[in-house]
Design a protein around this motif. Structure first.
Motif, mmCIF file in Angstrom:
data_model
loop_
_atom_site.group_PDB
_atom_site.id
_atom_site.type_symbol
_atom_site.label_atom_id
_atom_site.label_comp_id
_atom_site.label_asym_id
_atom_site.label_seq_id
_atom_site.Cartn_x
_atom_site.Cartn_y
_atom_site.Cartn_z
ATOM 1 N N VAL A 66 0.140 12.772 -6.052
ATOM 2 C CA VAL A 66 0.655 12.378 -7.355
ATOM 3 C C VAL A 66 -0.505 12.228 -8.326
ATOM 4 C CG1 VAL A 66 2.698 11.237 -6.442
ATOM 5 C CG2 VAL A 66 0.604 9.934 -6.709
ATOM 6 N N ASP A 67 -0.197 12.320 -9.627
ATOM 7 C CA ASP A 67 -1.221 12.138 -10.654
ATOM 8 C C ASP A 67 -1.459 10.643 -10.868
ATOM 9 O OD1 ASP A 67 -1.572 14.843 -11.059
ATOM 10 O OD2 ASP A 67 -0.060 14.957 -12.627
ATOM 11 N N SER A 68 -2.065 10.026 -9.891
ATOM 12 C CA SER A 68 -2.259 8.581 -9.921
ATOM 13 C C SER A 68 -3.345 8.222 -8.920
ATOM 14 C CB SER A 68 -0.949 7.867 -9.549
ATOM 15 O OG SER A 68 -1.171 6.489 -9.326
ATOM 16 N N ASN A 69 -4.064 7.146 -9.205
ATOM 17 C CA ASN A 69 -5.054 6.656 -8.239
ATOM 18 C C ASN A 69 -4.491 5.537 -7.388
ATOM 19 O OD1 ASN A 69 -4.914 4.561 -10.044
ATOM 20 N ND2 ASN A 69 -7.074 4.608 -10.646
ATOM 21 N N ILE A 70 -3.182 5.299 -7.474
ATOM 22 C CA ILE A 70 -2.567 4.213 -6.700
ATOM 23 C C ILE A 70 -2.470 4.537 -5.219
ATOM 24 C CG2 ILE A 70 -0.432 2.880 -6.380
ATOM 25 C CD1 ILE A 70 -0.126 2.899 -9.432
ATOM 26 N N PRO A 71 -2.011 5.752 -4.828
ATOM 27 C CA PRO A 71 -2.016 6.044 -3.383
ATOM 28 C C PRO A 71 -3.418 5.916 -2.807
ATOM 29 C CG PRO A 71 -0.674 7.639 -4.541
ATOM 30 C CD PRO A 71 -1.397 6.846 -5.593
ATOM 31 N N LEU A 72 -3.516 5.276 -1.663
ATOM 32 C CA LEU A 72 -4.823 5.031 -1.062
ATOM 33 C C LEU A 72 -5.397 6.276 -0.411
ATOM 34 C CD1 LEU A 72 -4.067 1.531 0.498
ATOM 35 C CD2 LEU A 72 -5.129 2.060 -1.706
ATOM 36 N N THR A 73 -4.534 7.207 -0.028
ATOM 37 C CA THR A 73 -4.966 8.486 0.528
ATOM 38 C C THR A 73 -3.791 9.446 0.451
ATOM 39 O OG1 THR A 73 -6.066 9.553 2.414
ATOM 40 C CG2 THR A 73 -4.306 8.003 2.929
ATOM 41 N N THR A 74 -4.056 10.716 0.668
ATOM 42 C CA THR A 74 -3.007 11.736 0.724
ATOM 43 C C THR A 74 -3.189 12.554 1.994
ATOM 44 O OG1 THR A 74 -2.883 11.907 -1.689
ATOM 45 C CG2 THR A 74 -1.964 13.735 -0.415
ATOM 46 N N ALA A 75 -2.157 12.565 2.830
ATOM 47 C CA ALA A 75 -2.176 13.359 4.065
ATOM 48 C C ALA A 75 -1.459 14.672 3.796
ATOM 49 C CB ALA A 75 -1.487 12.595 5.196
ATOM 50 N N SER A 76 -2.203 15.768 3.778
ATOM 51 C CA SER A 76 -1.586 17.037 3.404
ATOM 52 C C SER A 76 -2.455 18.214 3.787
ATOM 53 C CB SER A 76 -1.339 17.088 1.887
ATOM 54 O OG SER A 76 -2.567 17.176 1.186
ATOM 55 N N THR A 77 -1.851 19.386 3.703
ATOM 56 C CA THR A 77 -2.571 20.649 3.776
ATOM 57 C C THR A 77 -3.380 20.830 2.497
ATOM 58 O OG1 THR A 77 -0.714 21.581 5.006
ATOM 59 C CG2 THR A 77 -2.244 23.144 4.002
ATOM 60 N N ASP A 78 -4.530 21.483 2.581
ATOM 61 C CA ASP A 78 -5.233 21.911 1.370
ATOM 62 C C ASP A 78 -4.496 23.145 0.867
ATOM 63 O OD1 ASP A 78 -6.907 23.007 -0.567
ATOM 64 O OD2 ASP A 78 -8.719 22.259 0.431
ATOM 65 N N ASN A 79 -3.519 22.918 -0.010
ATOM 66 C CA ASN A 79 -2.587 23.978 -0.384
ATOM 67 C C ASN A 79 -3.223 25.108 -1.176
ATOM 68 O OD1 ASN A 79 0.259 23.234 0.528
ATOM 69 N ND2 ASN A 79 -0.438 21.305 -0.349
ATOM 70 N N ARG A 80 -4.244 24.815 -1.958
ATOM 71 C CA ARG A 80 -4.906 25.892 -2.699
ATOM 72 C C ARG A 80 -5.639 26.837 -1.750
ATOM 73 N NH1 ARG A 80 -6.186 25.441 -8.814
ATOM 74 N NH2 ARG A 80 -4.718 23.809 -9.429
ATOM 75 N N VAL A 81 -6.321 26.275 -0.785
ATOM 76 C CA VAL A 81 -7.032 27.102 0.187
ATOM 77 C C VAL A 81 -6.029 27.894 1.032
ATOM 78 C CG1 VAL A 81 -8.584 27.061 2.169
ATOM 79 C CG2 VAL A 81 -9.019 25.555 0.226
ATOM 80 N N ALA A 82 -4.929 27.242 1.430
ATOM 81 C CA ALA A 82 -3.913 27.921 2.228
ATOM 82 C C ALA A 82 -3.261 29.053 1.446
ATOM 83 C CB ALA A 82 -2.853 26.921 2.686
ATOM 84 N N ALA A 83 -2.996 28.824 0.168
ATOM 85 C CA ALA A 83 -2.396 29.871 -0.669
ATOM 86 C C ALA A 83 -3.355 31.038 -0.868
ATOM 87 C CB ALA A 83 -1.980 29.291 -2.017
ATOM 88 N N PRO A 109 0.827 -1.215 0.000
ATOM 89 C CA PRO A 109 0.000 0.000 0.000
ATOM 90 C C PRO A 109 0.861 1.265 0.000
ATOM 91 C CG PRO A 109 -0.076 -1.088 2.145
ATOM 92 C CD PRO A 109 0.657 -2.020 1.226
ATOM 93 N N VAL A 110 0.417 2.263 -0.754
ATOM 94 C CA VAL A 110 1.129 3.537 -0.869
ATOM 95 C C VAL A 110 0.267 4.636 -0.273
ATOM 96 C CG1 VAL A 110 2.141 5.238 -2.441
ATOM 97 C CG2 VAL A 110 2.344 2.787 -2.950
ATOM 98 N N ILE A 111 0.884 5.424 0.602
ATOM 99 C CA ILE A 111 0.230 6.596 1.184
ATOM 100 C C ILE A 111 0.986 7.827 0.718
ATOM 101 C CG2 ILE A 111 -0.478 7.747 3.306
ATOM 102 C CD1 ILE A 111 -1.766 4.975 2.860
ATOM 103 N N ALA A 112 0.311 8.730 0.043
ATOM 104 C CA ALA A 112 0.945 9.987 -0.365
ATOM 105 C C ALA A 112 0.868 10.976 0.796
ATOM 106 C CB ALA A 112 0.252 10.566 -1.595
ATOM 107 N N PHE A 113 1.887 11.845 0.894
ATOM 108 C CA PHE A 113 1.833 12.884 1.927
ATOM 109 C C PHE A 113 2.458 14.166 1.418
ATOM 110 C CE2 PHE A 113 5.929 10.893 2.727
ATOM 111 C CZ PHE A 113 6.772 11.924 3.133
ATOM 112 N N ASP A 114 2.030 15.263 1.971
ATOM 113 C CA ASP A 114 2.469 16.610 1.614
ATOM 114 C C ASP A 114 2.117 16.962 0.182
ATOM 115 O OD1 ASP A 114 4.057 19.132 2.280
ATOM 116 O OD2 ASP A 114 5.103 18.415 0.498
ATOM 117 N N SER A 115 2.542 16.154 -0.770
ATOM 118 C CA SER A 115 2.305 16.427 -2.182
ATOM 119 C C SER A 115 1.744 15.183 -2.846
ATOM 120 C CB SER A 115 3.612 16.844 -2.864
ATOM 121 O OG SER A 115 3.384 17.223 -4.194
#
Length: 323
Positions: A128-145, A120-126
């Motif tokens: 990826v253009d893929s549906n393979i990561p099961l989730t992404t743990a990150s800031t909502d960077n567009r809202v923060a910007a 299993p792959v977990i994306a974090f911070d940034s």
């Protein structure tokens, strides 16, 4: 102050952060038949931000009884080095992988390898253009910007010329922190002109050089937004060396020691801080849940805060500064 969600309270950073020992794993993803191993490949290791992410990952590893390895390239422009680290991590057959992509497309073949191997792959911070990561743990960077853009507009009286120094245009964090700022300004402030956008790879010296060039080409510039820790410190350096303190409003992203000091001194007006300890913690927690077959949400929003010298002593802010 904008709060997107409740933060995890990180343990105070103290002393040197130990680099995790890298070793081979058995077929079950455990180190020598012991605890399951989660391999974490970040976008870097040189900034305090990544050290804080590592601390959060270690906190979760201790809580959930797993072992982690944590590594990242020498700089946040070393895409090839990061991809090699990802390949090496895969070769060790970990129980799960946490990955923060420098290039949102380049890692796709290696993520497919992980999927094919049942890792299993977990994306974090940034993401990826893929549906393979099961989730992404990150800031909502567009809202923060967008929050950063709102404060910039307030600082410069809703008119003037601004520029951006962003860490890259290949990771989703770079793209989102650029687009969130630009979109907010274009939609809400027609009298603010964005005159330049440059990319410094998150490197302080390169970002300083780019900011100097922007300032020289635009003597009437009123503000600069910097997209990460290295970018922000470089912009401050440029403004200081050119004697433009007080003339150019600077807004940053992240909250390392150098940035906090420039906010205290008034050279930088303020910044958006993420929750790096929370990002690391949630990445490992999600990896453990994935290993146990739990269905994960598409995204895990780890939140953000706006901070400046008026609220540095607020306990909620102090808890997410990684000085």
């Amino acid at each position: 102050m904008k709060i997107t969600k409740k933060f995890l309270t990180p343990i105070a950073l103290a002393g040197a952060l130990l680099v995790s020992t890298v070793g081979c794993t058995d077929d079950d993803g455990s180190a020598g038949g012991g605890k399951p191993t989660i391999a974490i490949v970040s976008k870097g290791f040189q900034h305090q931000f990544w050290q804080a992410v590592k601390q959060g990952a270690e906190q979760a590893a201790a809580e959930f009884n797993v072992t982690i390895t944590f590594e990242g390239p020498d700089t946040e422009s070393d895409i090839d080095q990061q991809i090699q680290m990802l390949q090496t991590a895969l070769d060790r057959r970990p129980a799960a992988i946490g990955f923060a992509a420098l290039d949102s497309r380049a890692a796709e073949p290696f993520l497919q390898q992980a999927k094919d191997a049942g890792i299993p792959v977990i994306a974090f911070d940034s993401g990826v253009d893929s549906n393979i990561p099961l989730t992404t743990a990150s800031t909502d960077n567009r809202v923060a910007a967008a929050e950063a853009a709102k404060h910039m507009a307030d600082l410069i009286g809703n008119e003037g010329k601004v520029a951006l120094v962003i860490h890259d245009q290949t990771s989703l964090t770079g793209v989102d922190r650029r687009e969130g700022f630009v979109e907010y300004i274009k939609k809400n402030h027609p009298n603010i002109e964005i005159v330049d956008i440059q990319y410094g790879g998150g490197d302080q010296a390169k970002s300083a050089d780019l900011a100097k060039a922007i300032l020289s080409a635009n003597p009437d510039l009123t503000g600069i937004y910097a997209g990460n820790e290295g970018s922000a410190v470089g912009v401050v350096q440029a403004v200081s060396e050119l004697g433009r303190e007080g003339e150019v409003s600077i807004i940053g992203f992240d909250s390392g020691h150098a940035q906090v000091n420039t906010i205290k001194s008034g050279i930088m007006a303020g910044a958006v801080t993420q929750n790096p300890v929370g990002i690391g913690y949630e990445t490992v927690k999600a990896a453990v849940e994935a290993m146990n077959g739990k269905t994960l949400p598409k995204n895990i929003d780890t939140g953000f805060y706006w901070y400046d010298k008026t609220n540095l002593s607020d306990p909620k802010i102090a808890a997410v500064l990684y000085e």
